[in-house]
Design a protein around this motif. Structure first.
Motif, PDB file in Angstrom:
ATOM      1  N   HIS A 157       0.739  -1.040   0.156  1.00 31.58           N
ATOM      2  CA  HIS A 157       0.036  -0.101   0.021  1.00 31.58           C
ATOM      3  C   HIS A 157       0.778   1.227   0.142  1.00 31.58           C
ATOM      4  O   HIS A 157       0.366   2.205   0.524  1.00 31.58           O
ATOM      5  N   CYS A 167      -7.543   1.894  -4.639  1.00 31.61           N
ATOM      6  CA  CYS A 167      -7.450   0.761  -3.807  1.00 31.61           C
ATOM      7  C   CYS A 167      -8.539   0.522  -2.883  1.00 31.61           C
ATOM      8  O   CYS A 167      -9.199   1.451  -2.292  1.00 31.61           O
ATOM      9  N   CYS A 169      -8.272   0.092   0.174  1.00 37.94           N
ATOM     10  CA  CYS A 169      -7.911   0.780   1.377  1.00 37.94           C
ATOM     11  C   CYS A 169      -8.277   2.018   1.519  1.00 37.94           C
ATOM     12  O   CYS A 169      -8.134   2.639   2.567  1.00 37.94           O
ATOM     13  N   CYS A 174      -1.944   2.438  -5.059  1.00 35.50           N
ATOM     14  CA  CYS A 174      -1.468   1.592  -4.289  1.00 35.50           C
ATOM     15  C   CYS A 174      -0.476   0.332  -5.006  1.00 35.50           C
ATOM     16  O   CYS A 174      -0.986   0.138  -6.219  1.00 35.50           O
TER      17      CYS A 174
HETATM   18 ZN   LIG Z   1      -3.959   0.283  -0.968  1.00 33.85          ZN
END
Ligand SMILES: [Zn+2]
Length: 287
Positions: A157, A167, A169, A174
């Motif tokens: 990440h 992403c 996240c 990332c």
């Molecule tokens: Zn990520």
């Protein structure tokens, strides 16, 4: 003292029991219940009880997808999404009535390869998972380096392209959104309109589009790992996960990494794992 390890993967849960010489006494695998946290807890509990039958003195280590928050003890950043926000360690300790150790799959992989796999001769080992997700773990003198907040090694990440792919996240660009298996398959789909798995893409890498796909992969792989070497300068990097079987990562991939490292002397061994699928479960037992 026996060592019991459990590897909780996206598709299978595997348990292993080792004796004090790290010889395998028993191992067993079952499919992972999909999207059902309670069933995952039940399955792990049953497996641990089965495999430890008649054995009293043993430690339990569990390898999970995702990181465990040092602040809350909850699972975060897992690509098995039904685990996110759950206190897997506490819930399992309650069900089993035992203390357990728990680490993410990349940390377990790095431990296993540093202690009994490809990197046993090296002091500072960076273990890389390249598969459905991209992760990493740092082992220094056969001990995990977790970091102040348990996120060391999470190179998947790092931002590779600031306005790049979205992403899960919450960030953009990332490493994982470029060089994980699904990301590479998406990229093939963008270039050709075809939906193909990595193993079906690889025979076409000498075509014009194949060359483009491979070059982008090598560039992203190169920048991702060169950044890691610049900061950590490990004695060895070991690659695991489904994509670790791609041979060109150890030749052209390595060259791409070396070309981007800030040093005129780069000779970091970039090694293929030796334990394959079993690294998670062996690493878990060594926690
Ligand atoms: Zn990520």
């Amino acid at each position: 003292m026996y060592k019991l390890g459990v590897d909780l993967g996206g598709t299978k849960i595997e348990a292993i029991l080792l004796d004090e010489n790290l010889d395998v006494i028993t191992r067993k695998r079952i499919p992972t219940p999909q999207n059902d946290y309670q069933q995952i807890l039940d399955s792990i509990t049953t497996l641990v009880l089965e495999i430890s039958e008649n054995i009293k003195n043993y430690s339990i280590g569990i390898c999970t997808p995702g990181a465990i928050s040092k602040q809350t003890g909850l699972i975060k950043n897992s690509n098995t999404q039904c685990l996110i926000g759950k206190s897997l360690k506490e819930d399992l300790e309650y069900k089993l009535g035992e203390k357990i150790s728990m680490e993410n799959d990349a940390n377990c992989f790095a431990m296993a390869e540093a202690i009994m796999g490809a990197a046993t001769d090296f002091d500072l080992v960076f273990g890389v998972i390249l598969g459905t997700g991209v992760g990493g773990g740092i082992v220094i003198n056969k001990k995990l380096h977790l970091g102040r907040t348990n996120i060391s090694g999470e190179w998947g990440h790092h931002t590779l392209h600031r306005n790049g792919n979205r992403c899960y996240c919450g960030k953009y660009g990332c490493v994982e959104t470029y060089i994980s298996g699904p990301a590479l398959e998406n990229q093939w789909n963008k270039l050709t309109g075809e939906s193909k798995s990595i193993s079906k893409i690889l025979p076409y890498i000498d075509s014009d589009i194949g060359k483009q796909w491979k070059n982008e992969f090598l560039e992203n792989f190169g920048y991702g790992l060169a950044n890691v070497i610049d900061i950590l300068d490990p004695d060895a990097i070991v690659i695991g996960g489904g994509l670790s079987n791609i041979d060109f990562l150890y030749t052209e991939g390595k060259e791409s990494v070396f070309n981007k490292v800030f040093s005129d002397l780069v000779d970091t061994p970039i090694l293929k794992n030796q334990l394959g699928d079993s690294a998670g479960v062996f690493g878990a037992s060594m926690l």
